[in-house]
Design a protein around this motif. Structure first.
Motif, short mmCIF file in Angstrom:
data_model
loop_
_atom_site.label_atom_id
_atom_site.label_comp_id
_atom_site.label_asym_id
_atom_site.label_seq_id
_atom_site.Cartn_x
_atom_site.Cartn_y
_atom_site.Cartn_z
N SER B 55 51.15 32.65 41.26
CA SER B 55 50.35 31.98 40.25
C SER B 55 49.56 33.01 39.48
CB SER B 55 49.40 30.96 40.89
OG SER B 55 48.42 31.63 41.62
N GLU B 56 48.99 32.57 38.41
CA GLU B 56 48.27 33.51 37.55
C GLU B 56 46.88 33.86 38.09
OE1 GLU B 56 49.78 30.85 36.52
OE2 GLU B 56 51.32 31.48 35.09
N VAL B 57 46.21 32.89 38.67
CA VAL B 57 44.86 33.15 39.17
C VAL B 57 44.96 33.32 40.68
CG1 VAL B 57 42.51 32.32 39.31
CG2 VAL B 57 43.91 31.77 37.32
N GLU B 58 44.77 34.54 41.13
CA GLU B 58 44.92 34.78 42.57
C GLU B 58 43.58 35.24 43.14
OE1 GLU B 58 48.78 36.20 43.96
OE2 GLU B 58 49.08 36.84 41.90
N GLU B 59 43.40 34.85 44.38
CA GLU B 59 42.13 35.12 45.01
C GLU B 59 42.32 36.05 46.19
OE1 GLU B 59 40.89 31.28 46.11
OE2 GLU B 59 40.42 30.66 44.05
N THR B 60 41.27 36.78 46.51
CA THR B 60 41.28 37.59 47.71
C THR B 60 39.91 37.44 48.38
OG1 THR B 60 41.34 39.82 48.56
CG2 THR B 60 40.73 39.62 46.26
N SER B 61 39.93 37.47 49.72
CA SER B 61 38.64 37.30 50.41
C SER B 61 37.92 38.64 50.60
CB SER B 61 38.89 36.62 51.77
OG SER B 61 39.65 37.49 52.59
N ILE B 62 38.56 39.72 50.13
CA ILE B 62 37.93 41.05 50.26
C ILE B 62 36.69 41.09 49.36
CG2 ILE B 62 38.24 43.54 49.93
CD1 ILE B 62 41.30 42.97 50.29
N GLU B 63 35.56 41.41 49.96
CA GLU B 63 34.32 41.43 49.15
C GLU B 63 34.12 42.78 48.47
OE1 GLU B 63 31.43 40.16 51.98
OE2 GLU B 63 31.96 38.03 51.72
N THR B 64 34.41 43.87 49.23
CA THR B 64 34.22 45.21 48.66
C THR B 64 35.44 46.07 48.96
OG1 THR B 64 31.88 44.98 49.18
CG2 THR B 64 32.61 47.17 48.50
N LEU B 65 35.90 46.73 47.91
CA LEU B 65 37.03 47.64 48.08
C LEU B 65 36.51 49.07 47.83
CD1 LEU B 65 40.16 48.04 48.42
CD2 LEU B 65 40.26 48.00 45.92
N TYR B 66 36.64 49.90 48.83
CA TYR B 66 36.21 51.30 48.69
C TYR B 66 37.41 52.12 48.27
CZ TYR B 66 31.86 49.97 50.90
OH TYR B 66 30.66 49.37 51.16
N VAL B 67 37.18 53.04 47.35
CA VAL B 67 38.29 53.85 46.84
C VAL B 67 38.03 55.33 47.15
CG1 VAL B 67 39.61 54.52 44.79
CG2 VAL B 67 38.67 52.21 44.96
N ILE B 68 39.01 55.94 47.80
CA ILE B 68 38.96 57.40 47.98
C ILE B 68 40.15 57.96 47.20
CG2 ILE B 68 39.13 59.32 49.61
CD1 ILE B 68 37.96 57.46 51.76
N ASP B 69 39.84 58.60 46.08
CA ASP B 69 40.91 59.06 45.18
C ASP B 69 41.11 60.55 45.34
OD1 ASP B 69 42.70 59.52 43.22
OD2 ASP B 69 41.51 58.67 41.59
N GLU B 70 42.23 60.92 45.96
CA GLU B 70 42.55 62.33 46.15
C GLU B 70 43.79 62.69 45.34
OE1 GLU B 70 43.03 62.53 50.39
OE2 GLU B 70 40.88 62.59 50.76
N SER B 71 44.10 61.84 44.33
CA SER B 71 45.33 62.05 43.57
C SER B 71 45.18 63.02 42.41
CB SER B 71 45.81 60.71 43.00
OG SER B 71 44.89 60.27 42.03
N GLY B 72 43.98 63.07 41.90
CA GLY B 72 43.75 63.90 40.73
C GLY B 72 44.23 63.25 39.44
N LEU B 73 44.51 61.93 39.47
CA LEU B 73 44.94 61.23 38.25
C LEU B 73 43.71 60.94 37.40
CD1 LEU B 73 47.48 58.67 39.77
CD2 LEU B 73 48.01 60.72 38.46
N SER B 74 43.58 61.68 36.31
CA SER B 74 42.35 61.59 35.53
C SER B 74 42.24 60.28 34.75
CB SER B 74 42.28 62.78 34.56
OG SER B 74 43.46 62.78 33.78
N PHE B 75 43.42 59.66 34.44
CA PHE B 75 43.36 58.47 33.55
C PHE B 75 42.98 57.19 34.30
CE2 PHE B 75 47.65 58.62 35.25
CZ PHE B 75 47.90 57.30 35.60
N MET B 76 43.04 57.21 35.63
CA MET B 76 42.83 55.96 36.35
C MET B 76 41.36 55.57 36.40
SD MET B 76 45.19 54.07 37.33
CE MET B 76 44.29 53.02 38.43
N ASP B 77 41.15 54.33 36.00
CA ASP B 77 39.81 53.77 36.07
C ASP B 77 39.86 52.66 37.12
OD1 ASP B 77 37.40 52.59 35.82
OD2 ASP B 77 37.64 51.99 33.71
N TRP B 78 39.36 52.92 38.30
CA TRP B 78 39.46 51.97 39.41
C TRP B 78 38.58 50.73 39.21
CZ3 TRP B 78 43.63 52.57 41.84
CH2 TRP B 78 44.19 53.83 41.99
N PHE B 79 37.72 50.83 38.21
CA PHE B 79 36.83 49.67 37.98
C PHE B 79 37.42 48.70 36.94
CE2 PHE B 79 34.42 53.24 39.48
CZ PHE B 79 33.76 52.69 40.56
#
Lengths: 321, 464
Positions: B55-79
């Motif tokens: 479906s188009e509107v999907e839910e997740t029960s995860i309240e907080t997602l922590y991101v550890i970015d070790e890729s060096g991809l400068s274009f990614m905006d995790w927010f």
């Protein structure tokens, strides 16, 4: 001549159901089409109306082949038919439109005939309480009232030629009188009517000319009075206070029917009837040669019923032989 | 003035149409159809979203997602999860973590909070980026919650990558286009003689399949509903004996045609009402439930019938489709009209209608069978062509196959011509048989009996 039917025939496989029938309607009035069940009356009428293809013969109206699309014909079928679930008014307006009657004229005619045929309460049901009554459908009517609605449908186009297949069967005496009055009115209005019936007394009341069909053949045909005259006065009805069986036996007469109202005897004519009357008066030929007290003595032509039974009977006997 | 054989058709049409519209049964069925059409989409969406389906509107029960970015991809905006490529997603709070991966995993082991870790790293030797989602053993987060998030991350990364590379959607569509090869075998012929072309037949894709099935269903509805109305109307007039009165004013064929025309219009009206109810329900649903504007909601409707490189609804195609529907309906209702005329009463109708039902099934399931063959292995092209020329099948098959570019306009026109010719001959056959059978009260007739009636041209009733 207005309607001329010539050599009308129809076969189903090897069976001939209508065998070269011819007749004509020369002036307005009722023409009777009589016959036993399965004699071919309805088939003949359907062929005249062009519903069934004929094997041979012609049907003309005022010199041209009869076409019910062009001629204003009213028809009351033997097998009655109305749409059971549609309102009476809707179906009559539809029937009228098929007969090329305008909606306004149709409404006027329906109103007239509804009143004349005493159907008002079914077309305009009385208001009970505040609720507007629903229009009635055909399946809510009794058989007799459905028959009245069908007569209305047959008359709605004010037809020149009216074909009534068993119009009075199944009616109670009151409604039968009503139908008879309507038929009389149509005759007075100069309409040509062909009527099939089993009720001989009704036919005698209306018709001058008749055809009796038996197994598809016209066994008797012509003017009713002339047909009767051709038989002569051969029906003698006698009622006496004393028994006269020995007198009848002595004179060699044939008893047709015996009822509490008297004895019906077949004679050869006036002369034989006079001789028998003389025997009754003088007591000659009787075991007790005394004068008999005559309550009733009548000599007349055979009724249509008698002619019909005789003709149909003769054919049945012929076939049995 | 001499009236034509069709004189009075209009009056029969008016009466039949008005009585059908007035009938309680019709109104009841119509309300049911409207309710079904209007409720189908919202209910299916409700259950789909509730059951965790696509479906188009999907839910997740995860309240907080922590991101550890070790890729060096400068274009990614995790927010920027709203760029995930999905229309809507319930995005958890996203926090960039300074902790090391191992330290965070230790923290997760003991945590009972609804948190998860996204570890992004790159293995240069493999040329692969890994997006690893990690959850603790004690957390109440379920596996499906992570799956929802996983989809969102994939979409987000892909969208942002496209933006970074300045690739437009159209360019991306071109890049994604499947490249396939067909082999044509052409026999060498002498000049003036046409060459036979044998072509490998590819099966239908999902869009084409959906579209063809939709048209088969609509055509089947149109034909079977109209057949049902016409047959019951004829049998009712015959069993109630009203037909005998009618035939003093109108020819049988005009009676039959008036009915068919009225029934066709009523059936078309029902289908249009159903389509309208369905479209309205989709629009209202998205406006109310998803806060779409009306135009966005209509775009949603148009996405239900995909018009793309595989499906062509040109004006010419549309005209041919309508002609097929009309001729197909006429073809089947003329057959049902003749069969119904041989029936004495309603009780007999079901028994006598078997042959018609069988014919209808051949048409319907013939076209469905070919379509199913196409979705699995691919039906031989010659089979589609032959079926397009068979009047019993073509009304069901050709509309969908023409618009799905499975058959050419030429083939469709030949099929239509054959159908028209069949209808033309059937018209004469039906007219003659109907006029004979309208008084028929005898036994069940066989095909040879109908042919004899046609040959003899004599009206009548064996039991008259």
């Amino acid at each position: 001549m207005s309607l001329v039917v010539t050599n009308l025939s129809k076969k189903y496989g090897e069976k001939t159901v209508v065998d070269h029938i011819s007749f004509s309607l020369e002036h307005p009035g009722v023409y009777a089409f009589l016959g036993t069940n399965g004699a071919g009356k309805s088939t003949s009428l359907r062929m005249m109306l062009g519903m069934l293809a004929k094997d041979s013969g012609t049907v003309t109206w005022k010199g041209k082949p009869l076409d019910t699309m062009e001629t204003n014909v009213g028809y009351l079928a033997e097998e009655r038919g109305l749409y059971p679930k549609f309102t009476l008014m809707d179906q009559l307006l539809y029937f009228a439109s098929l007969k090329n009657v305008s909606k306004e004229d149709a409404k006027k005619r329906i109103d007239y005939w509804v009143e004349r045929l005493e159907l008002t309460e079914y077309f305009h049901p009385p208001v009970v309480g505040k609720k507007k009554p629903k229009p009635m459908t055909a399946d809510q009517l009794s058989k007799g009232n459905q028959q009245k609605v069908q007569l209305l449908a047959a008359l709605i186009s004010d037809p020149e030629l009216l074909i009534l297949d068993e119009p009075l069967s199944g009616l109670d005496p009151v409604n039968m009188d009503l139908f008879k009055q309507v038929i009389h009115e149509q005759v007075d209005a100069g309409k040509y009517i062909i009527m099939s019936s089993h009720q001989m007394e009704v036919v005698e009341e209306f018709c001058e000319d008749i055809t009796i069909l038996h197994h598809g053949k016209a066994v008797v045909q012509g003017n009713l009075n002339e047909i009767k005259k051709s038989y002569g006065r051969v029906n003698m009805f006698v009622k006496t206070e004393e028994p006269i069986d020995d007198l009848i036996e002595a004179s060699g007469l044939r008893v047709i029917n015996k009822t509490p109202n008297g004895i019906q005897i077949r004679v050869t004519g006036q002369e034989q009837a006079d001789e028998f009357l003389d025997m009754l008066v003088t007591g000659k030929g009787s075991i007790e040669p005394t004068r008999k007290t005559i309550v009733r003595f009548e000599l007349r032509e055979p009724s249509l019923h008698e002619i019909f039974v005789e003709k149909a009977g003769e054919n049945v006997e012929d076939e049995a032989q | 003035m001499k009236h034509s054989r069709f004189h009075g058709t209009g009056k029969v049409f008016n009466f039949t149409f008005s009585q059908m519209m007035k009938a309680k049964g019709f109104r009841f069925t119509l309300i049911l159809m409207i309710l079904f059409s209007a409720c189908y989409y919202p209910i299916s969406q409700f259950f789909s979203r509730r059951g965790g389906g696509v479906s188009e509107v999907e839910e997740t029960s995860i309240e907080t997602l922590y991101v550890i970015d070790e890729s060096g991809l400068s274009f990614m905006d995790w927010f920027a999860f709203d760029k995930a490529g999905l229309d809507r997603i319930e995005v958890p709070k996203i926090v960039s973590s300074d902790m090391t991966y191992d330290a965070f995993v230790e923290k997760l082991k003991e945590s009972e909070e609804k948190i998860a870790l996204l570890h992004v790293h790159r293995v240069a030797d493999e040329g692969t980026f890994y997006y690893t989602l990690v959850q603790g053993a004690k957390t109440p987060i379920e596996k499906k919650d992570l799956e929802v998030l996983q989809k969102a991350i994939q979409g987000s990364v892909f969208t942002q990558l496209l933006e970074y590379m300045k690739v437009t959607k159209e360019q991306m569509t071109l890049l994604n286009m499947e490249i396939d090869t067909d082999t044509n075998y052409v026999e060498v012929k002498t000049i003036g003689e046409p060459a036979d072309e044998k072509t490998d037949n590819k099966g239908v894709n999902q869009d084409q399949y959906t579209f063809i099935m939709l048209l088969v269903v609509v055509t089947s509805m149109l034909i079977s509903m109209s057949g049902e109305y016409v047959s019951s109307s004829i049998v009712m007039e015959k069993s109630s004996k009203v037909v005998e009165y009618l035939l003093t004013s109108i020819r049988p064929i005009a009676l039959l045609f008036g009915k068919i025309a009225a029934v066709f219009l009523v059936t078309l009206f029902q289908i249009l009402i159903m389509v309208f109810s369905y479209v309205a329900s989709v629009v209202i649903y998205h406006v109310v439930a998803d806060g779409f504007t009306v135009s966005q909601a209509f775009e949603k409707v148009s996405s239900i019938i995909p018009v793309n490189v595989d499906i062509t609804i040109s004006p010419l195609n549309l005209v041919i489709v309508i002609c097929f529907l009309l001729a197909g309906m006429l073809f089947y209702t003329l057959i049902v009209g003749v069969i119904a005329a041989s029936v004495k009463n309603v009780e007999e109708m079901q028994e006598r209608m078997k042959s018609y039902t069988l014919l209808l099934f051949v048409g319907m399931f013939g076209s469905l069978g070919i379509t199913i063959m196409n979705i699995t292995s691919g039906a031989p092209a010659i089979l589609e062509k032959i079926a397009s020329f068979i009047p019993v099948i073509s009304p069901f098959l050709v509309p969908g196959y023409l618009c799905s570019n499975r058959i050419s306009i030429g083939i469709a026109l030949i099929g239509l011509a054959i159908l028209f010719v069949s209808v033309y001959f059937l018209l004469f056959f039906a007219a003659r048989c109907y006029e004979y059978l309208i008084y028929y009260q005898g036994q069940k007739l066989k095909l040879k009996d109908y042919l004899n009636i046609f040959k003899n041209e004599k009206g009548g009733n064996d039991n008259a």
